[in-house]
Write an enzyme that holds these catalytic residues in place. Structure first.
Site, PDB file in Angstrom:
ATOM      1  N   GLU A  50      47.619 -23.134 -37.901  1.00 46.43           N
ATOM      2  CA  GLU A  50      48.179 -21.831 -37.579  1.00 46.43           C
ATOM      3  C   GLU A  50      47.168 -21.063 -36.744  1.00 46.43           C
ATOM      4  OE1 GLU A  50      49.168 -19.756 -41.143  1.00 46.43           O
ATOM      5  OE2 GLU A  50      50.735 -21.168 -41.738  1.00 46.43           O
ATOM      6  N   ASP A  61      47.745  -8.101 -43.198  1.00 45.89           N
ATOM      7  CA  ASP A  61      46.454  -8.802 -43.241  1.00 45.89           C
ATOM      8  C   ASP A  61      45.420  -8.007 -44.020  1.00 45.89           C
ATOM      9  OD1 ASP A  61      47.454 -10.853 -41.688  1.00 45.89           O
ATOM     10  OD2 ASP A  61      46.897  -9.877 -39.810  1.00 45.89           O
TER      11      ASP A  61
END
EC number: 4.2.1.20
Length: 296
Positions: A50, A61
């Site tokens: 990824e 995040d």
């Protein structure tokens, strides 16, 4: 449509082992080092890679990946340069699946049709766009699938059996199960619920299930791999990279090795969790200092 992602998980299933899915931010700490790290991952044991698309407002995040994105943006990384990074990797590796992960805004600004054409040409295999719900599938998911890209969705502990069919409706490649609620980087202290969650999701789909958020050590990867088809690790790799940078966030001679050696430890644990070989390799001392005892 059969993608590299489909082929890789079929291979893993035939071999009776779980895969390791690695996440790193494109352009962190700079584009040259980022490419060298990407090139090192398949040999280190990564089954799927990824690649994060840096964005200024990464709502899902945690601090480590937010900081990685800021380092990448400061180094001049754009979506166009991220695609060029993938293209450079793909020129040397025709088989390892690449998934771009991030947020919709940069893709929207780039232009959906233009982005999908460029992503396909660069050698991207799938997308994870965390802020587009299934109700907006016409926006990107369906065009991506028409372009030959997998569109991978996230399921969470709060995605109940009524919501799951909608989440899975146009999902392809694999399902990314987020093993805890909240942002990336938190530790998953209890792995006991992973097997039950994977079993529940598999009642709704034949797609492979990869589990992430909270996997930080090889021991954790091994535990998750006993239940899941794939183990996703991101924050631990970003932290390993960060530990090698100087005060001005510049790469050091050991930066690439720091990441690839941790990937080797994680891959050995994930691949060996079901008895397909114990995956034991030498564990460098700096890994033990940073992450504690690393077990296969």
């Amino acid at each position: 449509m059969t993608t590299r992602i489909d082929q890789r998980f079929a291979q893993l299933k035939a071999e009776g082992r779980a895969g390791l899915v690695t996440f790193l931010m494109a352009g962190d700490p700079d584009l040259g080092t980022s490419l060298e790290i990407l090139k090192s991952l398949p040999a280190a044991g990564a089954d799927v890679i990824e690649v994060g698309m840096p964005f200024t407002d990464p709502m899902a995040d945690g601090p480590a990946i937010q900081a990685a994105g800021l380092r990448a943006l400061k180094a001049g990384t754009t979506l166009k340069k991220t695609l060029a990074l993938v293209e450079s990797f793909r020129a040397l590796d025709r088989t390892t699946p690449i998934v771009l992960m991030g947020y919709y805004n940069p893709i929207y600004v780039y232009g959906v049709e233009r982005f999908l054409q460029a992503a396909k040409q660069a050698g991207v295999d799938g997308l994870i766009v965390v802020d587009l719900p299934p109700e907006e599938d016409d926006e990107l998911c369906l065009p991506a699938r028409a372009a030959g890209l997998n569109f991978i969705r996230l399921a969470t502990p709060t995605t109940d059996d009524r919501r799951l069919p909608k989440v899975l409706e146009n999902t392809s490649g694999f399902v990314y199960y987020v093993s805890l609620t909240g942002i990336t980087g938190a530790a998953l202290a209890d792995y006991s619920g992973v097997e039950a969650a994977v079993t529940r999701i598999k009642r709704h789909t034949n797609l492979p299930i990869a589990v992430g958020f909270g996997v930080k050590t090889a021991e954790g990867a091994s535990q998750v791999a006993r239940a899941a088809d794939g183990v996703v690790v991101g924050t631990a790799l970003v932290n390993a990279l960060k530990e090698t940078l100087d005060a001005e966030n510049r790469a050091a001679p050991q930066t690439v090795a720091a990441v690839s050696e941790l990937v080797t430890a994680l891959a050995g644990a994930a691949h060996g969790a079901r008895g397909a070989g114990d995956g034991r390799r030498a564990r460098p001392s700096w890994l033990r200092r940073i992450f504690g005892r690393i077990a296969p």
